[in-house]
Design a protein around this motif. Sequence first.
Motif, PDB file in Angstrom:
ATOM      1  N   GLU A  69      50.929  36.428  17.613  1.00 30.34           N
ATOM      2  CA  GLU A  69      49.681  36.009  18.248  1.00 30.34           C
ATOM      3  C   GLU A  69      49.908  34.647  18.911  1.00 30.34           C
ATOM      4  O   GLU A  69      49.341  33.645  18.495  1.00 30.34           O
ATOM      5  N   PRO A  70      50.744  34.569  19.964  1.00 34.25           N
ATOM      6  CA  PRO A  70      51.109  33.270  20.543  1.00 34.25           C
ATOM      7  C   PRO A  70      49.927  32.493  21.117  1.00 34.25           C
ATOM      8  O   PRO A  70      50.010  31.269  21.244  1.00 34.25           O
ATOM      9  N   ASP A  71      48.831  33.171  21.431  1.00 34.48           N
ATOM     10  CA  ASP A  71      47.655  32.455  21.922  1.00 34.48           C
ATOM     11  C   ASP A  71      46.920  31.740  20.785  1.00 34.48           C
ATOM     12  O   ASP A  71      46.166  30.807  21.017  1.00 34.48           O
ATOM     13  N   ARG A  72      47.181  32.156  19.530  1.00 30.03           N
ATOM     14  CA  ARG A  72      46.536  31.526  18.373  1.00 30.03           C
ATOM     15  C   ARG A  72      47.474  30.600  17.606  1.00 30.03           C
ATOM     16  O   ARG A  72      47.067  29.555  17.112  1.00 30.03           O
ATOM     17  N   PHE A  73      48.738  31.021  17.481  1.00 32.03           N
ATOM     18  CA  PHE A  73      49.708  30.247  16.706  1.00 32.03           C
ATOM     19  C   PHE A  73      51.013  30.141  17.479  1.00 32.03           C
ATOM     20  O   PHE A  73      51.486  31.131  18.020  1.00 32.03           O
ATOM     21  N   PRO A  74      51.625  28.957  17.488  1.00 30.85           N
ATOM     22  CA  PRO A  74      52.888  28.793  18.226  1.00 30.85           C
ATOM     23  C   PRO A  74      54.061  29.344  17.415  1.00 30.85           C
ATOM     24  O   PRO A  74      53.974  29.519  16.199  1.00 30.85           O
ATOM     25  N   ASP A  75      55.170  29.631  18.110  1.00 30.87           N
ATOM     26  CA  ASP A  75      56.421  29.889  17.409  1.00 30.87           C
ATOM     27  C   ASP A  75      56.820  28.603  16.702  1.00 30.87           C
ATOM     28  O   ASP A  75      56.492  27.503  17.161  1.00 30.87           O
ATOM     29  N   ILE A  76      57.523  28.729  15.588  1.00 29.86           N
ATOM     30  CA  ILE A  76      57.978  27.561  14.846  1.00 29.86           C
ATOM     31  C   ILE A  76      59.500  27.525  14.941  1.00 29.86           C
ATOM     32  O   ILE A  76      60.175  28.480  14.557  1.00 29.86           O
ATOM     33  N   GLU A  77      60.017  26.437  15.478  1.00 32.01           N
ATOM     34  CA  GLU A  77      61.446  26.267  15.746  1.00 32.01           C
ATOM     35  C   GLU A  77      62.304  26.582  14.521  1.00 32.01           C
ATOM     36  O   GLU A  77      61.927  26.285  13.387  1.00 32.01           O
ATOM     37  N   CYS A  78      63.477  27.165  14.760  1.00 27.50           N
ATOM     38  CA  CYS A  78      64.446  27.437  13.692  1.00 27.50           C
ATOM     39  C   CYS A  78      65.052  26.122  13.235  1.00 27.50           C
ATOM     40  O   CYS A  78      65.981  25.597  13.854  1.00 27.50           O
ATOM     41  N   GLN A  79      64.506  25.578  12.144  1.00 20.76           N
ATOM     42  CA  GLN A  79      64.917  24.268  11.657  1.00 20.76           C
ATOM     43  C   GLN A  79      65.092  24.224  10.143  1.00 20.76           C
ATOM     44  O   GLN A  79      65.501  23.205   9.599  1.00 20.76           O
ATOM     45  N   PHE A  80      64.823  25.333   9.456  1.00 17.23           N
ATOM     46  CA  PHE A  80      64.845  25.361   7.997  1.00 17.23           C
ATOM     47  C   PHE A  80      66.074  26.109   7.485  1.00 17.23           C
ATOM     48  O   PHE A  80      66.533  27.048   8.112  1.00 17.23           O
ATOM     49  N   TYR A  81      66.586  25.708   6.321  1.00 21.74           N
ATOM     50  CA  TYR A  81      67.693  26.436   5.694  1.00 21.74           C
ATOM     51  C   TYR A  81      67.266  27.865   5.366  1.00 21.74           C
ATOM     52  O   TYR A  81      68.056  28.793   5.479  1.00 21.74           O
ATOM     53  N   ALA A  82      66.043  28.014   4.905  1.00 22.53           N
ATOM     54  CA  ALA A  82      65.505  29.334   4.570  1.00 22.53           C
ATOM     55  C   ALA A  82      64.008  29.326   4.834  1.00 22.53           C
ATOM     56  O   ALA A  82      63.365  28.279   4.762  1.00 22.53           O
ATOM     57  N   ALA A  83      63.473  30.496   5.143  1.00 25.04           N
ATOM     58  CA  ALA A  83      62.042  30.623   5.420  1.00 25.04           C
ATOM     59  C   ALA A  83      61.545  31.953   4.866  1.00 25.04           C
ATOM     60  O   ALA A  83      62.127  32.992   5.152  1.00 25.04           O
ATOM     61  N   ARG A  84      60.507  31.895   4.069  1.00 25.92           N
ATOM     62  CA  ARG A  84      59.914  33.101   3.501  1.00 25.92           C
ATOM     63  C   ARG A  84      58.700  33.510   4.332  1.00 25.92           C
ATOM     64  O   ARG A  84      58.220  32.747   5.164  1.00 25.92           O
ATOM     65  N   CYS A  85      58.191  34.686   4.069  1.00 24.67           N
ATOM     66  CA  CYS A  85      57.037  35.217   4.810  1.00 24.67           C
ATOM     67  C   CYS A  85      55.781  34.387   4.558  1.00 24.67           C
ATOM     68  O   CYS A  85      55.617  33.791   3.486  1.00 24.67           O
ATOM     69  N   PHE A  86      54.910  34.373   5.551  1.00 24.04           N
ATOM     70  CA  PHE A  86      53.599  33.735   5.402  1.00 24.04           C
ATOM     71  C   PHE A  86      52.707  34.604   4.529  1.00 24.04           C
ATOM     72  O   PHE A  86      52.694  35.826   4.658  1.00 24.04           O
ATOM     73  N   HIS A  87      51.955  33.955   3.648  1.00 26.47           N
ATOM     74  CA  HIS A  87      50.946  34.598   2.814  1.00 26.47           C
ATOM     75  C   HIS A  87      49.792  33.620   2.670  1.00 26.47           C
ATOM     76  O   HIS A  87      50.026  32.437   2.376  1.00 26.47           O
ATOM     77  N   ARG A  88      48.587  34.089   2.941  1.00 26.10           N
ATOM     78  CA  ARG A  88      47.391  33.243   2.820  1.00 26.10           C
ATOM     79  C   ARG A  88      47.489  31.981   3.673  1.00 26.10           C
ATOM     80  O   ARG A  88      47.034  30.913   3.300  1.00 26.10           O
TER      81      ARG A  88
END
Length: 93
Positions: free
Chosen positions: A32-51
Amino acid sequence: TIIDVESFSEVSDGMLAVRSLVNERSGYISIEPDRFPDIECQFYAARCFHRGVAAVEQYIGHQKSRWGFIDKSGEFVIRPKYLDVCDFNDPCD
């Protein structure tokens, strides 16, 4: 926009966790790029969004990393200070 992904997760909360081939870091692509931006690849690991939040692992210096939580804008809502965390939808064992 994120290009050349090594792996990706299922869509969760309108976001797709991805791992970049370029820098071997993780970030997010918004469906939903009109609501939320992409988040740059900057983390060692990233889990799924919840709540509305996601657990991410970030380098903190001295060859150490810690886990914290970001919101869908990519801002930390809980600073990275934990050795491990559970997702907001799962109880910890």
